[in-house]
Scaffold this motif. Structure first.
Motif, PDB file in Angstrom:
ATOM      1  N   ILE A 176     -24.376  12.191 -33.687  1.00 42.24           N
ATOM      2  CA  ILE A 176     -23.051  11.293 -33.647  1.00 42.24           C
ATOM      3  C   ILE A 176     -22.453  11.496 -32.186  1.00 42.24           C
ATOM      4  CG2 ILE A 176     -19.959  11.792 -33.981  1.00 42.24           C
ATOM      5  CD1 ILE A 176     -21.121  12.587 -36.843  1.00 42.24           C
ATOM      6  N   TRP A 177     -22.082  12.267 -31.691  1.00 39.06           N
ATOM      7  CA  TRP A 177     -21.941  12.742 -29.669  1.00 39.06           C
ATOM      8  C   TRP A 177     -22.844  11.373 -29.055  1.00 39.06           C
ATOM      9  CZ3 TRP A 177     -20.182  17.975 -28.535  1.00 39.06           C
ATOM     10  CH2 TRP A 177     -19.677  17.671 -27.325  1.00 39.06           C
ATOM     11  N   PHE A 178     -23.592  11.130 -29.394  1.00 37.06           N
ATOM     12  CA  PHE A 178     -24.781  10.012 -28.372  1.00 37.06           C
ATOM     13  C   PHE A 178     -23.821   9.265 -28.812  1.00 37.06           C
ATOM     14  CE2 PHE A 178     -28.188   7.200 -28.710  1.00 37.06           C
ATOM     15  CZ  PHE A 178     -28.744   6.799 -27.269  1.00 37.06           C
ATOM     16  N   ALA A 179     -23.882   8.612 -29.779  1.00 48.24           N
ATOM     17  CA  ALA A 179     -22.545   7.207 -30.512  1.00 48.24           C
ATOM     18  C   ALA A 179     -21.581   6.767 -29.397  1.00 48.24           C
ATOM     19  CB  ALA A 179     -22.743   6.618 -31.832  1.00 48.24           C
ATOM     20  N   ALA A 180     -20.747   8.089 -29.696  1.00 55.00           N
ATOM     21  CA  ALA A 180     -19.589   8.387 -29.354  1.00 55.00           C
ATOM     22  C   ALA A 180     -19.739   7.950 -27.448  1.00 55.00           C
ATOM     23  CB  ALA A 180     -19.184   9.344 -29.884  1.00 55.00           C
ATOM     24  N   GLY A 181     -21.038   9.092 -27.237  1.00 52.58           N
ATOM     25  CA  GLY A 181     -20.813   9.346 -26.216  1.00 52.58           C
ATOM     26  C   GLY A 181     -20.909   8.345 -25.043  1.00 52.58           C
ATOM     27  N   PRO A 182     -22.885   8.665 -24.998  1.00 56.72           N
ATOM     28  CA  PRO A 182     -23.191   7.732 -23.915  1.00 56.72           C
ATOM     29  C   PRO A 182     -23.575   6.018 -24.275  1.00 56.72           C
ATOM     30  CG  PRO A 182     -24.822   8.794 -24.258  1.00 56.72           C
ATOM     31  CD  PRO A 182     -23.538   9.321 -25.149  1.00 56.72           C
ATOM     32  N   VAL A 183     -23.461   5.970 -26.105  1.00 56.56           N
ATOM     33  CA  VAL A 183     -23.028   4.225 -26.050  1.00 56.56           C
ATOM     34  C   VAL A 183     -22.121   3.818 -26.114  1.00 56.56           C
ATOM     35  CG1 VAL A 183     -24.024   3.209 -28.133  1.00 56.56           C
ATOM     36  CG2 VAL A 183     -26.092   4.436 -27.928  1.00 56.56           C
ATOM     37  N   TYR A 184     -20.800   4.284 -26.548  1.00 57.84           N
ATOM     38  CA  TYR A 184     -19.733   4.002 -26.086  1.00 57.84           C
ATOM     39  C   TYR A 184     -19.413   3.191 -24.916  1.00 57.84           C
ATOM     40  CZ  TYR A 184     -14.342   3.414 -26.119  1.00 57.84           C
ATOM     41  OH  TYR A 184     -13.395   2.809 -25.561  1.00 57.84           O
ATOM     42  N   ALA A 185     -19.753   4.419 -23.974  1.00 58.34           N
ATOM     43  CA  ALA A 185     -19.752   4.242 -22.869  1.00 58.34           C
ATOM     44  C   ALA A 185     -20.607   3.519 -22.441  1.00 58.34           C
ATOM     45  CB  ALA A 185     -20.038   5.974 -21.904  1.00 58.34           C
ATOM     46  N   MET A 186     -21.589   2.352 -21.972  1.00 48.07           N
ATOM     47  CA  MET A 186     -22.468   1.774 -22.202  1.00 48.07           C
ATOM     48  C   MET A 186     -21.977   0.264 -22.374  1.00 48.07           C
ATOM     49  SD  MET A 186     -26.620   3.055 -22.172  1.00 48.07           S
ATOM     50  CE  MET A 186     -27.075   1.391 -21.299  1.00 48.07           C
ATOM     51  N   VAL A 187     -21.234  -0.050 -23.642  1.00 53.69           N
ATOM     52  CA  VAL A 187     -20.985  -0.999 -24.682  1.00 53.69           C
ATOM     53  C   VAL A 187     -19.499  -0.823 -24.294  1.00 53.69           C
ATOM     54  CG1 VAL A 187     -20.623  -1.765 -26.292  1.00 53.69           C
ATOM     55  CG2 VAL A 187     -22.476  -0.439 -26.287  1.00 53.69           C
ATOM     56  N   PHE A 188     -18.870  -0.141 -24.148  1.00 50.67           N
ATOM     57  CA  PHE A 188     -16.664  -0.629 -24.132  1.00 50.67           C
ATOM     58  C   PHE A 188     -16.651   0.067 -22.561  1.00 50.67           C
ATOM     59  CE2 PHE A 188     -17.762  -0.498 -28.533  1.00 50.67           C
ATOM     60  CZ  PHE A 188     -17.603  -1.382 -29.193  1.00 50.67           C
ATOM     61  N   ARG A 189     -16.878   0.631 -22.048  1.00 53.72           N
ATOM     62  CA  ARG A 189     -16.706   1.181 -20.977  1.00 53.72           C
ATOM     63  C   ARG A 189     -16.840   0.851 -19.268  1.00 53.72           C
ATOM     64  NH1 ARG A 189     -12.681   4.819 -23.089  1.00 53.72           N
ATOM     65  NH2 ARG A 189     -12.127   4.910 -20.390  1.00 53.72           N
ATOM     66  N   TRP A 190     -17.986   0.589 -19.531  1.00 47.43           N
ATOM     67  CA  TRP A 190     -19.390  -0.048 -18.428  1.00 47.43           C
ATOM     68  C   TRP A 190     -18.690  -1.399 -17.984  1.00 47.43           C
ATOM     69  CZ3 TRP A 190     -25.630   0.396 -18.265  1.00 47.43           C
ATOM     70  CH2 TRP A 190     -25.788   0.590 -17.068  1.00 47.43           C
ATOM     71  N   GLU A 191     -17.610  -1.331 -16.770  1.00 47.24           N
ATOM     72  CA  GLU A 191     -17.482  -2.715 -15.805  1.00 47.24           C
ATOM     73  C   GLU A 191     -17.635  -2.878 -14.383  1.00 47.24           C
ATOM     74  OE1 GLU A 191     -13.507  -1.476 -16.356  1.00 47.24           O
ATOM     75  OE2 GLU A 191     -13.084  -1.824 -18.038  1.00 47.24           O
ATOM     76  N   GLY A 192     -18.985  -2.234 -14.194  1.00 48.70           N
ATOM     77  CA  GLY A 192     -19.241  -2.623 -13.107  1.00 48.70           C
ATOM     78  C   GLY A 192     -19.240  -1.369 -12.312  1.00 48.70           C
ATOM     79  N   GLU A 193     -18.777  -1.635 -10.663  1.00 53.31           N
ATOM     80  CA  GLU A 193     -18.535  -0.786 -10.063  1.00 53.31           C
ATOM     81  C   GLU A 193     -17.235  -0.872  -9.542  1.00 53.31           C
ATOM     82  OE1 GLU A 193     -22.178   0.446 -10.316  1.00 53.31           O
ATOM     83  OE2 GLU A 193     -20.505   1.280  -9.043  1.00 53.31           O
ATOM     84  N   ARG A 194     -16.501  -0.899 -10.863  1.00 50.23           N
ATOM     85  CA  ARG A 194     -14.231  -1.271 -10.383  1.00 50.23           C
ATOM     86  C   ARG A 194     -14.202   0.163 -10.105  1.00 50.23           C
ATOM     87  NH1 ARG A 194     -12.712  -5.839 -13.980  1.00 50.23           N
ATOM     88  NH2 ARG A 194     -13.736  -4.639 -15.538  1.00 50.23           N
ATOM     89  N   GLU A 195     -14.845   0.610 -10.539  1.00 43.29           N
ATOM     90  CA  GLU A 195     -14.378   2.314 -10.342  1.00 43.29           C
ATOM     91  C   GLU A 195     -13.749   2.698  -8.826  1.00 43.29           C
ATOM     92  OE1 GLU A 195     -18.055   3.813 -10.857  1.00 43.29           O
ATOM     93  OE2 GLU A 195     -17.066   2.070 -11.699  1.00 43.29           O
ATOM     94  N   ASP A 196     -13.194   3.227  -8.498  1.00 45.40           N
ATOM     95  CA  ASP A 196     -12.339   4.102  -7.322  1.00 45.40           C
ATOM     96  C   ASP A 196     -14.145   5.583  -7.029  1.00 45.40           C
ATOM     97  OD1 ASP A 196      -9.886   5.797  -6.562  1.00 45.40           O
ATOM     98  OD2 ASP A 196     -11.748   5.672  -5.088  1.00 45.40           O
ATOM     99  N   ALA A 197     -14.329   4.927  -6.116  1.00 44.11           N
ATOM    100  CA  ALA A 197     -15.280   5.213  -5.473  1.00 44.11           C
ATOM    101  C   ALA A 197     -15.917   6.689  -5.533  1.00 44.11           C
ATOM    102  CB  ALA A 197     -15.957   5.370  -4.558  1.00 44.11           C
ATOM    103  N   SER A 198     -14.264   7.303  -5.625  1.00 39.64           N
ATOM    104  CA  SER A 198     -13.446   8.957  -5.079  1.00 39.64           C
ATOM    105  C   SER A 198     -13.386   9.474  -6.635  1.00 39.64           C
ATOM    106  CB  SER A 198     -12.062   8.979  -4.492  1.00 39.64           C
ATOM    107  OG  SER A 198     -10.749   8.503  -6.080  1.00 39.64           O
ATOM    108  N   THR A 199     -13.747   8.820  -7.432  1.00 43.72           N
ATOM    109  CA  THR A 199     -13.829   9.395  -9.449  1.00 43.72           C
ATOM    110  C   THR A 199     -14.915   9.743  -9.227  1.00 43.72           C
ATOM    111  OG1 THR A 199     -13.826   7.369 -10.385  1.00 43.72           O
ATOM    112  CG2 THR A 199     -11.219   8.610  -9.720  1.00 43.72           C
ATOM    113  N   ALA A 200     -15.510   9.562  -8.867  1.00 42.96           N
ATOM    114  CA  ALA A 200     -17.824   9.163  -9.231  1.00 42.96           C
ATOM    115  C   ALA A 200     -18.107  10.875  -8.812  1.00 42.96           C
ATOM    116  CB  ALA A 200     -18.728   8.403  -7.926  1.00 42.96           C
TER     117      ALA A 200
END
Length: 205
Positions: A176-200
């Protein structure tokens, strides 16, 4: 109060180890940043894994002494797995904040909430879950052997034993952690490189 005093001794051991973990961590960081004694700090922080070994030793002794295995014994093993899986990240997180508060270190950046950095963070977190699972699963099976649990012949027998039931539950948690973590992130939260680099890189890999 009476119910509290009647707790399984392993419950007290888990609580004591948890308190000792944070006290040891705070002492080690205080030696590093407040008293400028890095060698003493490393020595103290190296004692953290010993706390887990003490907990497992107490659990094994309890079961070897004839105590019927229950969910508390299973929890002790799961605690060990998650301490090993997440312990380094927890210490690194505390180290950054301690340095910021007491040693004029930089303020730790906020965790990313989207983009590539967020996806990397979710994968790193799930890898820690896998480490916890890989430690806890054989530990649970080992405790079952110590307790003399017979090899189950059907699914009902597996679910009726607290140690084996915890092993199954832990596997479900990892999935469940796999589905709710990396899978969810890749499908719904991966917005390219638009995030502020300071948070990386705000979370340790």
């Amino acid at each position: 109060m009476h119910e509290l005093t009647q707790l399984n001794p392993i419950v007290w051991a888990i609580l004591a180890v948890e308190v000792a973990f944070w006290l040891t961590l705070a002492s080690g960081l205080a030696m590093r940043y407040l008293f400028r004694m890095p060698r003493a700090s490393r020595t103290i922080l190296l004692c953290v894994p010993l706390l887990d070994l003490v907990l497992i030793a107490l659990t094994v002794v309890d079961l070897a002494g004839g105590t019927e295995p229950d969910s508390v014994h299973a929890l002790a093993v799961v605690y060990l797995g998650f301490t090993i899986g997440f312990g380094h990240a927890t210490i690194a997180w505390a180290d950054r904040w301690f340095a910021y508060r007491f040693a004029d270190g930089p303020r730790p950046p906020k965790p990313p909430r989207s983009g590539t950095a967020y996806v990397r963070r979710m994968w790193a977190e799930w890898r820690r879950v896998v480490v916890a699972w890989a430690i806890a699963l054989p530990g649970l099976l080992g405790l079952a052997m110590v307790a003399g649990v017979a090899l189950p012949t059907d699914w009902d027998a597996v679910l009726s034993d607290p140690l084996l039931r915890m092993a199954v539950g832990l596997t479900w948690i990892a999935a469940i952690w796999f589905a709710a973590g990396p899978v969810y992130a890749m499908v719904f939260r991966w917005e390219g490189e638009r995030e502020d680099a300071s948070t990386a890189g705000s979370e340790p890999a």
